[in-house]
Design a protein around this motif. Structure first.
Motif, PDB file in Angstrom:
ATOM      1  N   MET A   1      12.202  51.357  63.434  1.00 60.17           N
ATOM      2  CA  MET A   1      13.551  50.912  63.789  1.00 60.17           C
ATOM      3  C   MET A   1      13.666  49.391  63.701  1.00 60.17           C
ATOM      4  O   MET A   1      14.671  48.862  63.214  1.00 60.17           O
ATOM      5  CB  MET A   1      13.908  51.401  65.191  1.00 60.17           C
ATOM      6  CG  MET A   1      14.165  52.901  65.282  1.00 60.17           C
ATOM      7  SD  MET A   1      14.418  53.472  66.988  1.00 60.17           S
ATOM      8  CE  MET A   1      15.973  52.650  67.387  1.00 60.17           C
ATOM      9  N   LYS A   2      12.641  48.683  64.172  1.00 57.99           N
ATOM     10  CA  LYS A   2      12.657  47.213  64.072  1.00 57.99           C
ATOM     11  C   LYS A   2      12.730  46.772  62.616  1.00 57.99           C
ATOM     12  O   LYS A   2      13.458  45.840  62.271  1.00 57.99           O
ATOM     13  CB  LYS A   2      11.400  46.629  64.722  1.00 57.99           C
ATOM     14  CG  LYS A   2      11.471  46.495  66.221  1.00 57.99           C
ATOM     15  CD  LYS A   2      10.275  45.767  66.781  1.00 57.99           C
ATOM     16  CE  LYS A   2      10.329  44.288  66.491  1.00 57.99           C
ATOM     17  NZ  LYS A   2       9.233  43.552  67.178  1.00 57.99           N
ATOM     18  N   GLU A   3      11.972  47.461  61.773  1.00 57.46           N
ATOM     19  CA  GLU A   3      11.949  47.116  60.349  1.00 57.46           C
ATOM     20  C   GLU A   3      13.302  47.367  59.693  1.00 57.46           C
ATOM     21  O   GLU A   3      13.760  46.582  58.855  1.00 57.46           O
ATOM     22  CB  GLU A   3      10.871  47.941  59.643  1.00 57.46           C
ATOM     23  CG  GLU A   3      10.771  47.682  58.148  1.00 57.46           C
ATOM     24  CD  GLU A   3       9.761  48.590  57.461  1.00 57.46           C
ATOM     25  OE1 GLU A   3       9.752  48.617  56.208  1.00 57.46           O
ATOM     26  OE2 GLU A   3       8.986  49.275  58.165  1.00 57.46           O
ATOM     27  N   TYR A   4      13.972  48.469  60.086  1.00 61.75           N
ATOM     28  CA  TYR A   4      15.219  48.857  59.431  1.00 61.75           C
ATOM     29  C   TYR A   4      16.463  48.283  60.100  1.00 61.75           C
ATOM     30  O   TYR A   4      17.568  48.461  59.588  1.00 61.75           O
ATOM     31  CB  TYR A   4      15.345  50.384  59.411  1.00 61.75           C
ATOM     32  CG  TYR A   4      14.249  51.096  58.645  1.00 61.75           C
ATOM     33  CD1 TYR A   4      13.798  50.615  57.418  1.00 61.75           C
ATOM     34  CD2 TYR A   4      13.663  52.257  59.150  1.00 61.75           C
ATOM     35  CE1 TYR A   4      12.793  51.265  56.718  1.00 61.75           C
ATOM     36  CE2 TYR A   4      12.660  52.919  58.450  1.00 61.75           C
ATOM     37  CZ  TYR A   4      12.229  52.419  57.241  1.00 61.75           C
ATOM     38  OH  TYR A   4      11.241  53.064  56.553  1.00 61.75           O
ATOM     39  N   LEU A   5      16.304  47.605  61.239  1.00 58.62           N
ATOM     40  CA  LEU A   5      17.452  47.144  62.025  1.00 58.62           C
ATOM     41  C   LEU A   5      18.456  46.359  61.187  1.00 58.62           C
ATOM     42  O   LEU A   5      19.669  46.579  61.276  1.00 58.62           O
ATOM     43  CB  LEU A   5      16.966  46.291  63.203  1.00 58.62           C
ATOM     44  CG  LEU A   5      18.048  45.696  64.117  1.00 58.62           C
ATOM     45  CD1 LEU A   5      18.868  46.804  64.770  1.00 58.62           C
ATOM     46  CD2 LEU A   5      17.418  44.802  65.181  1.00 58.62           C
ATOM     47  N   GLN A   6      17.970  45.450  60.367  1.00 52.59           N
ATOM     48  CA  GLN A   6      18.856  44.602  59.569  1.00 52.59           C
ATOM     49  C   GLN A   6      18.992  45.075  58.127  1.00 52.59           C
ATOM     50  O   GLN A   6      19.877  44.604  57.414  1.00 52.59           O
ATOM     51  CB  GLN A   6      18.319  43.158  59.559  1.00 52.59           C
ATOM     52  CG  GLN A   6      18.143  42.532  60.926  1.00 52.59           C
ATOM     53  CD  GLN A   6      19.458  42.189  61.586  1.00 52.59           C
ATOM     54  OE1 GLN A   6      20.525  42.276  60.970  1.00 52.59           O
ATOM     55  NE2 GLN A   6      19.414  41.797  62.847  1.00 52.59           N
ATOM     56  N   SER A   7      18.120  46.008  57.705  1.00 52.31           N
ATOM     57  CA  SER A   7      18.047  46.280  56.268  1.00 52.31           C
ATOM     58  C   SER A   7      18.533  47.654  55.831  1.00 52.31           C
ATOM     59  O   SER A   7      18.996  47.815  54.701  1.00 52.31           O
ATOM     60  CB  SER A   7      16.599  46.100  55.783  1.00 52.31           C
ATOM     61  OG  SER A   7      15.735  47.018  56.451  1.00 52.31           O
ATOM     62  N   ASN A   8      18.414  48.672  56.704  1.00 54.99           N
ATOM     63  CA  ASN A   8      18.738  50.025  56.246  1.00 54.99           C
ATOM     64  C   ASN A   8      19.260  50.850  57.419  1.00 54.99           C
ATOM     65  O   ASN A   8      18.486  51.420  58.194  1.00 54.99           O
ATOM     66  CB  ASN A   8      17.499  50.685  55.629  1.00 54.99           C
ATOM     67  CG  ASN A   8      17.839  51.950  54.860  1.00 54.99           C
ATOM     68  OD1 ASN A   8      18.621  52.779  55.313  1.00 54.99           O
ATOM     69  ND2 ASN A   8      17.238  52.103  53.689  1.00 54.99           N
ATOM     70  N   GLU A   9      20.576  50.929  57.547  1.00 57.00           N
ATOM     71  CA  GLU A   9      21.182  51.621  58.691  1.00 57.00           C
ATOM     72  C   GLU A   9      20.842  53.110  58.701  1.00 57.00           C
ATOM     73  O   GLU A   9      20.596  53.693  59.758  1.00 57.00           O
ATOM     74  CB  GLU A   9      22.700  51.432  58.671  1.00 57.00           C
ATOM     75  CG  GLU A   9      23.404  52.075  59.850  1.00 57.00           C
ATOM     76  CD  GLU A   9      24.884  51.753  59.903  1.00 57.00           C
ATOM     77  OE1 GLU A   9      25.645  52.601  60.414  1.00 57.00           O
ATOM     78  OE2 GLU A   9      25.283  50.665  59.431  1.00 57.00           O
ATOM     79  N   ARG A  10      20.810  53.735  57.529  1.00 53.91           N
ATOM     80  CA  ARG A  10      20.535  55.176  57.467  1.00 53.91           C
ATOM     81  C   ARG A  10      19.135  55.487  58.002  1.00 53.91           C
ATOM     82  O   ARG A  10      18.962  56.377  58.847  1.00 53.91           O
ATOM     83  CB  ARG A  10      20.672  55.682  56.028  1.00 53.91           C
ATOM     84  CG  ARG A  10      20.407  57.185  55.873  1.00 53.91           C
ATOM     85  CD  ARG A  10      20.526  57.623  54.422  1.00 53.91           C
ATOM     86  NE  ARG A  10      19.539  56.980  53.575  1.00 53.91           N
ATOM     87  CZ  ARG A  10      18.271  57.395  53.466  1.00 53.91           C
ATOM     88  NH1 ARG A  10      17.837  58.432  54.162  1.00 53.91           N
ATOM     89  NH2 ARG A  10      17.431  56.764  52.653  1.00 53.91           N
TER      90      ARG A  10
END
Length: 434
Positions: A98-107
């Motif tokens: 979730m931390k990794e995707y927080l700014q980059s991939n909402e899905r």
């Protein structure tokens, strides 16, 4: 990467499934060191898996996998994990995803969260709940969905309280206060921040980043409430306690002081402070702080009655914010449109307000949209554009409770031209006002 590492199973069931996947019999994983009956007891949960047994089973499962050229990985530690330990490990992995995707991939962010929610529904693991709900609060704040952000930060705070994590409690109070600030719940902002300050001070915790934010945002809330002496009090506490501010923090403090002096009517002092911020921002190439200072200088000149100068500085702020995509672009457009209306430049007011309307459409908070519609109606009235005003009325009629001011502005305009039309619009505006 362990085999079936994202599935929570009792140790015995995990062994049975891995063995079945490899097509092995119970006796195949004994290594002639333990009995098949012991394997059966472990798999059926009739006896506890101990390390010596786990090492033998893991060694033989890996041997069979290697013979099959099957790229799976199994260790004794992995086999011995109980269900709570597995849930903890999987939640830790999901948190980092979730931390990794927080700014980059909402899905992918939401997929990880939904899986975490499924696990948390069965396993009440307070620290993981706190961490994951905090990330969700940040996610919704970044999307300007401040109410949802508030809800998740409340959930996060509840769990930080359960594990007695005082630093994270203070941090949660600051994030809750920030959401309330954007929701314009200024009294709640102050109360929440005061709780955060109390947590840090009562436990003698030195966390400058959190304390600076708590003190500064309390001053912001008091500015928004028009209580400038209290705002100065928190700014003075901030600058008395710390002297290691970054250039950006120093500019924020100066802008805030400028706001206080502006509110108190000390316009010369406010102007001098804000002009200093412009110089500092230009030296450090901080475009957003330069834009903020210009915008606040436009407020100073408006209060002085120099509307042309107010428009000039508002325009400078807009020019910067258009270039770097500021989140304050919509309010800058709206303020400039209102100022063009104020000086009777209806042509420019219309252009800017239409742009502002496009920026704010689709937001949950309809207050900015309502303000843009209202001033656009006033502009059309001032310019005598009956057709455009009628089209605007038609556009908002389905949502007249939120945008009734458009109907009132149109009714006022037509009062001097068409009394029947004016009465009709006034009646429509009053229908949902009771």
């Amino acid at each position: 990467m362990y085999f079936m590492e994202d599935i929570i199973l009792p140790p015995g069931e995990k062994i049975r499934r891995i063995r079945a996947f490899l097509g092995a019999k119970q006796e195949d994983i004994t290594g002639n060191k333990i009995t098949r009956n012991l394997i059966s007891y472990v798999e059926n949960g009739k006896t506890r898996l101990v390390r010596d047994t786990a090492e033998i089973i893991a060694e033989n499962l890996m041997r069979i996998a290697e013979e099959q050229k099957n790229p799976i990985y199994i260790t004794a530690d992995y086999l011995m994990e109980n269900e709570l330990q597995q849930a903890n490990r999987i939640l830790e992995k999901l948190f980092h995803q979730m931390k990794e995707y927080l700014q980059s991939n909402e899905r992918l962010f939401m997929e990880s969260f939904r899986r975490a929610e499924e696990i948390l529904a069965d396993w009440d693991i307070y620290d993981k709940k706190a961490m994951i709900y905090e990330l969700m609060g940040d996610f919704y704040y970044n999307k300007a969905q401040f109410h949802d952000s508030y809800i998740y930060h409340i959930k996060s705070l509840e769990n930080y309280i359960r594990i007695n994590h005082h630093v994270k409690m203070a941090w949660s109070y600051s994030k809750l206060g920030r959401a309330c600030l954007d929701l314009k719940n200024y009294r709640d902002t102050i109360n929440l921040h005061n709780h955060g300050i109390l947590v840090l001070e009562s436990h003698h915790i030195e966390e400058p980043a959190i304390m600076k934010r708590l003190l500064f945002n309390n001053s912001t809330a008091y500015v928004e409430m028009g209580r400038y002496d209290e705002a100065f009090e928190f700014l003075n506490r901030l600058t008395a306690k710390y002297n290691d501010f970054t250039d950006e923090q120093q500019m924020d403090i100066m802008i805030q002081k400028g706001n206080c002096y502006l509110g108190k009517g000390e316009l010369h002092t406010a102007r001098k402070l804000l002009e200093q911020v412009v110089e500092m921002a230009q030296r450090s190439k901080n475009l957003e702080r330069e834009a903020m200072a210009y915008k606040n200088l436009s407020d100073v000149y408006e209060k002085k009655g120099d509307l042309e100068k107010a428009v000039e500085y508002n325009r400078k702020s807009l020019d910067i914010r258009e270039v770097h995509g500021s989140r304050f672009l919509k309010t800058t457009l709206l303020d400039l449109g209102k100022r063009y209306y104020g000086i009777g430049n209806y042509e420019e007011a219309e252009k800017i307000l239409l742009r502002a309307l496009e920026e704010v459409k689709g937001e949950r908070d309809l207050s900015l949209q309502a303000e843009a519609y209202r001033y656009l109606a006033k502009t059309y009235g001032g310019a005598g554009k009956d057709r455009e005003l009628d089209a605007l009325v038609k556009e908002v009629i389905g949502n007249k409770r939120e945008f009734r001011d458009v109907l009132f502005e149109a009714a006022y305009y037509y009062a001097h031209k068409d009394m029947d039309r004016s009465k009709e619009l006034l009646k429509l505006g009053l229908e949902d006002s009771q």
